[in-house]
Design a protein around this motif. Sequence first.
Motif, PDB file in Angstrom:
ATOM      1  N   SER A 151       0.905   3.954  -2.962  1.00 36.97           N
ATOM      2  CA  SER A 151       0.628   5.373  -2.692  1.00 36.97           C
ATOM      3  C   SER A 151       1.775   6.251  -3.176  1.00 36.97           C
ATOM      4  N   ALA A 175      -4.713  -0.559 -10.700  1.00 44.28           N
ATOM      5  CA  ALA A 175      -5.254  -0.314  -9.358  1.00 44.28           C
ATOM      6  C   ALA A 175      -5.585   1.164  -9.170  1.00 44.28           C
ATOM      7  N   LEU A 176      -4.710   2.049  -9.667  1.00 46.72           N
ATOM      8  CA  LEU A 176      -4.952   3.484  -9.532  1.00 46.72           C
ATOM      9  C   LEU A 176      -6.180   3.909 -10.336  1.00 46.72           C
ATOM     10  N   TYR A 217      -0.120  -1.561 -10.988  1.00 47.14           N
ATOM     11  CA  TYR A 217      -0.247  -0.327 -10.221  1.00 47.14           C
ATOM     12  C   TYR A 217      -1.161   0.656 -10.945  1.00 47.14           C
ATOM     13  N   TRP A 251       0.825  -1.209   0.000  1.00 49.70           N
ATOM     14  CA  TRP A 251       0.000   0.000   0.000  1.00 49.70           C
ATOM     15  C   TRP A 251       0.864   1.265   0.000  1.00 49.70           C
ATOM     16  N   SER A 302       1.570   6.651  -6.940  1.00 52.25           N
ATOM     17  CA  SER A 302       0.526   7.558  -7.430  1.00 52.25           C
ATOM     18  C   SER A 302       0.897   9.024  -7.226  1.00 52.25           C
ATOM     19  N   GLU A 329      -8.722   2.061 -11.107  1.00 52.61           N
ATOM     20  CA  GLU A 329      -9.913   1.552 -10.413  1.00 52.61           C
ATOM     21  C   GLU A 329     -10.218   2.424  -9.199  1.00 52.61           C
ATOM     22  N   GLN A 330      -9.178   2.790  -8.464  1.00 55.62           N
ATOM     23  CA  GLN A 330      -9.370   3.642  -7.283  1.00 55.62           C
ATOM     24  C   GLN A 330      -9.987   4.987  -7.671  1.00 55.62           C
ATOM     25  N   MET A 331      -9.540   5.532  -8.805  1.00 56.36           N
ATOM     26  CA  MET A 331     -10.041   6.825  -9.269  1.00 56.36           C
ATOM     27  C   MET A 331     -11.355   6.700 -10.033  1.00 56.36           C
ATOM     28  N   ARG A 332     -11.790   5.463 -10.295  1.00 62.38           N
ATOM     29  CA  ARG A 332     -13.017   5.193 -11.023  1.00 62.38           C
ATOM     30  C   ARG A 332     -12.973   5.764 -12.451  1.00 62.38           C
ATOM     31  N   ARG A 373      -1.456  10.069 -11.182  1.00 65.69           N
ATOM     32  CA  ARG A 373      -2.825  10.498 -10.879  1.00 65.69           C
ATOM     33  C   ARG A 373      -3.214  11.689 -11.757  1.00 65.69           C
TER      34      ARG A 373
END
Length: 345
Positions: A35, A81-82, A78, A31, A38, A84-87, A106
Amino acid sequence: MSPRKKHGRAFGRGLSVLILLALAAMVAYGWWDFSRFSRTPLHVTQVGQSIDVGKGSSLRDVVGQLREQGLDAHHPLYWRALAEQMRVAGKLHAGEYAIVAGMTPRDMLNNMAAGKVLQRNFTIVDGWSFRDVRQALARADKLKQDVAGLDDAAIMAKLGAPGETPEGRFLPETYAYVKGDSDLDVLRRAYAAMSKTVDVLWAQRDKDLPLATPYDALILASIVEKETGRADERPRIAGVFIRRLQLHMLLQTDPTVIYGMGESYAGNIRRADLTTDTPYNTYTRAGLPPTPIAMPGRPAIEAALHPAQGKELYFVARGDGSHVFSSTLDEHNRNVACYQLKRCP
C-alpha cells in the motif's frame, strides 16, 4: 498421559501459534508495504523526465525503464500486483508518458491505461514568415522531421495544395503534438485551421471591400499584421489601406518592401530600397503584393475584413509601437518630420 507428552503437545501448539502469528505479521507487513508503494511518489530527480513505452512492451519492461532512470527500485511483483488490483494489466497503451513530481505508481498506471501520453506544444507566432515556421519546426523537441529536405513547393504538394505558395497559409496558434508526430502533421493542421478561419471570416466580411477573393484578404491581413501589434490600431491601419485601394493609390508600406528584399535586408530600409522594383515593392507597384508577407493572426484577418471607417490615408510610427494617423499629405509630412526626423515645431 505422561507429563512429557503433555509438555510436547503444549509446545507444538505454542509453536504453531507463533508460526501463524509470524505469517500474519508477514502478510500484514507485506500489505502495508504494498500500500505504501502504491501511494509513494516516484523518485523524480529532474524536470521533463518521461518514459517511452514501445508497442509490445511488458510491465516488466516499463519497470526496467523506471529503474534505469532511478525513478523506482521496487520489485516488479509489486507493479504486477498493483496492475491486477487496478484491473489494467495487459491494457497499457504504447506511447511517451510524462513523469512529474508527486506522481505515484498508481497515477502512472492510470495514465498508461487511459493513454494519456505526453503532449508537447508548437506555436506559430503572429507575423512569422514561412521561413520562421520551418526553422522553429526543425528545433521542436521529439517531432519527426519529414520536410527537412523538401522545398516549399514540395511541402505544399504534400499538404494537398500543389501550386500554392506557403506564405500566410498557416494559422498562428498553439498546436499540441505527441512523440511520433511529424512536422508535416503540424503543418497540415495549421493549414486546415487557416483555411477554415478565412472561409468563415470571409463570409462575414463588410460589403463593398476592394478585395476580390479570400486570398486578397489574407494578403492585406498579413500587411496589417506586420504594420502593428496593437489591437486598437489594426482596424484603423486596415482602413487606411482599404481606402488607398479604393482610390487607386499606392499602398506604400515598408513591410512589403522588406519582404521583397529577402536576405539582402540587413535591418535598415534605405531610400534606394523604396525605388528598387520588386513584385513586393508597393512604392513602385499598384495594388496588393502577389502573396501574403507573413502569417496573419485571426485579429488581423478580422481587421482586414472589417476596417475602421474614416478619411485617414496615412500613418507614421511614433517610435513607441503606436502610430499617428492623418487624412492629408501635408499633415502626414508634418508628422513624418516630427516623429521620424525629430523636427517637431
